[in-house]
Enzyme design. Structure first.
Site, short mmCIF file in Angstrom:
data_model
loop_
_atom_site.label_atom_id
_atom_site.label_comp_id
_atom_site.label_asym_id
_atom_site.label_seq_id
_atom_site.Cartn_x
_atom_site.Cartn_y
_atom_site.Cartn_z
N SER A 145 -37.04 52.27 37.69
CA SER A 145 -37.89 53.04 38.61
C SER A 145 -37.08 54.26 39.04
O SER A 145 -35.85 54.25 38.96
CB SER A 145 -38.21 52.19 39.85
OG SER A 145 -38.79 52.99 40.86
N TYR A 159 -36.51 46.46 46.87
CA TYR A 159 -36.90 46.89 45.52
C TYR A 159 -35.89 47.92 45.00
O TYR A 159 -35.46 47.86 43.85
CB TYR A 159 -38.31 47.47 45.61
CG TYR A 159 -38.89 48.01 44.33
CD1 TYR A 159 -39.45 47.16 43.38
CD2 TYR A 159 -38.92 49.39 44.09
CE1 TYR A 159 -40.02 47.67 42.22
CE2 TYR A 159 -39.49 49.90 42.94
CZ TYR A 159 -40.04 49.03 42.01
OH TYR A 159 -40.60 49.55 40.85
N1 LIG Z 1 -46.71 51.43 38.79
C1 LIG Z 1 -45.72 52.22 39.22
O1 LIG Z 1 -45.96 53.26 39.84
C2 LIG Z 1 -44.28 51.88 38.94
C3 LIG Z 1 -43.31 52.80 39.33
C4 LIG Z 1 -41.98 52.54 39.07
C5 LIG Z 1 -41.63 51.38 38.42
N2 LIG Z 1 -42.57 50.49 38.07
C6 LIG Z 1 -42.12 49.28 37.40
O2 LIG Z 1 -42.93 49.01 36.28
C7 LIG Z 1 -43.01 47.60 36.05
C8 LIG Z 1 -44.46 47.17 35.99
O3 LIG Z 1 -45.09 47.52 37.21
P1 LIG Z 1 -46.66 47.54 37.39
O4 LIG Z 1 -47.01 48.76 38.13
O5 LIG Z 1 -47.34 47.25 36.09
O6 LIG Z 1 -46.82 46.28 38.38
P2 LIG Z 1 -47.99 45.22 38.49
O7 LIG Z 1 -47.87 44.64 39.84
O8 LIG Z 1 -49.30 45.80 38.07
O9 LIG Z 1 -47.57 44.13 37.41
C9 LIG Z 1 -46.43 43.33 37.56
C10 LIG Z 1 -46.57 42.13 36.64
O10 LIG Z 1 -45.41 41.32 36.80
C11 LIG Z 1 -45.83 39.98 36.94
N3 LIG Z 1 -44.84 39.22 37.72
C12 LIG Z 1 -44.59 39.24 39.05
N4 LIG Z 1 -43.61 38.37 39.36
C13 LIG Z 1 -43.24 37.78 38.20
C14 LIG Z 1 -42.31 36.78 37.84
N5 LIG Z 1 -41.54 36.15 38.78
N6 LIG Z 1 -42.19 36.41 36.55
C15 LIG Z 1 -42.97 36.99 35.60
N7 LIG Z 1 -43.89 37.93 35.86
C16 LIG Z 1 -44.02 38.31 37.15
C17 LIG Z 1 -47.18 40.03 37.64
O11 LIG Z 1 -47.92 38.86 37.39
C18 LIG Z 1 -47.79 41.27 37.00
O12 LIG Z 1 -48.51 40.96 35.82
C19 LIG Z 1 -42.20 46.95 37.18
O13 LIG Z 1 -40.88 46.72 36.74
C20 LIG Z 1 -42.22 48.02 38.26
O14 LIG Z 1 -41.13 47.90 39.13
C21 LIG Z 1 -43.90 50.70 38.32
#
Ligand SMILES: NC(=O)c1ccc[n+]([C@@H]2O[C@H](COP(=O)([O-])OP(=O)(O)OC[C@H]3O[C@@H](n4cnc5c(N)ncnc54)[C@H](O)[C@@H]3O)[C@@H](O)[C@H]2O)c1
Length: 254
Positions: A145, A159
């Protein structure tokens, strides 16, 4: 056919958190480029529906996996070896967060975020990375991130701690495997307007702050992240390891 469309033909790629906003799009892109996708997520998530919607769905495989459980990692990797006899790519995508600040965060929540987002990412490298090494080498992509390197909006302390660790673990593991055929890189999304994120924040002050602080003036799309991941997963990135790829609309250059 677009350049690179079959870059991942013949590769087996494991994606964690595959039914989430970014995970689903990453799984789709890897499948589109020819990979057999091992889609994993928590119990109760729609893994079968995801797989049914992927191109070439017969070659993919779904499994439940809580990334913070070492036993579950060992079980899933054993099942992957049983089915494919190889693993080429790990996308350490799953994570959990908390919006609380340095003074508002609760110890229990802090530890849970670390268990999942930091420890879970390490366990993925330990188990899936070892399988990749044993079966001929490949690529690990850790979804990090912008909060792995900058302060963001001054909240999400736990986080940020976890993602900072993911950033440096990536480089540490890259050095470990540098001459053993496993590349390890991190992808750093800015704020990405997935359906899940928009459901949580659309119309809120946080949404406005995300937009106001993004130099390109818009949130990213899941496809923007999936494209970066597909590049690092495949052989086009054969000389790239330990790097940080920012896909953030310019956030970290301001
Ligand atoms: N969406 C954004 O703006 C953004 C920005 C920066 C980083 N990220 C990173 O991208 C990645 C995906 O984020 P996203 O936006 O798709 O989030 P999201 O919340 O839509 O999806 C997260 C997924 O992880 C799964 N999950 C949660 N805890 C878990 C566990 N203990 N074991 C296995 N699976 C688990 C959830 O079931 C879900 O399917 C993450 O690493 C997040 O930190 C996202």
């Amino acid at each position: 056919m677009a350049v690179g469309e079959t870059r991942l033909e013949g590769k087996v790629a494991l994606v964690t958190g595959a039914t989430g906003g970014l995970g689903g799009e990453i799984a789709r892109r890897l499948a589109q480029e020819g990979a057999a996708v091992v889609a994993t997520d928590l119990v109760g998530t729609p893994i079968d529906d995801l797989i049914a919607g992927l191109p070439g769905h017969a070659r993919h495989y779904g499994a439940t996996l809580d990334i913070s459980s070492e036993d579950e990692w060992a079980g899933v990797i054993a099942a992957v070896m049983d089915k494919y006899s190889t693993l080429d790519v790990l996308i350490n995508n799953a994570a959990a967060g908390s919006l609380a600040s340095v003074v508002d965060e609760e110890l229990e929540t802090y530890q849970k975020v670390i268990d999942i987002s930091q420890t879970g990412t390490w366990l993925g490298m330990k188990h899936a990375g070892a399988a990749i090494e044993e079966t001929g080498g490949g690529s690990v992509v850790n979804i990090c991130s912008i909060l792995g390197s900058v302060g963001g909006l001054g909240n999400s302390l736990a986080y940020a701690a976890a993602k900072g660790a993911v950033r440096t673990m990536t480089k540490n593991a890259a050095l470990h495997w540098a001459q053993k055929g496993v590349r390890v890189n991190s992808v750093h999304p800015g704020f990405i307007g997935t359906d899940q994120l928009m459901e949580r924040y659309e119309g809120t002050d946080r949404h406005a702050a995300m937009l106001a602080n993004t130099p390109m003036g818009r949130l990213g799309k899941a496809e923007d992240i999936a494209a970066a991941v597909a590049y690092l997963a495949g052989d086009d990135a054969r000389y790239v390891t330990g790097s940080e790829l920012y896909v953030d609309g310019g956030w970290t250059c301001a």
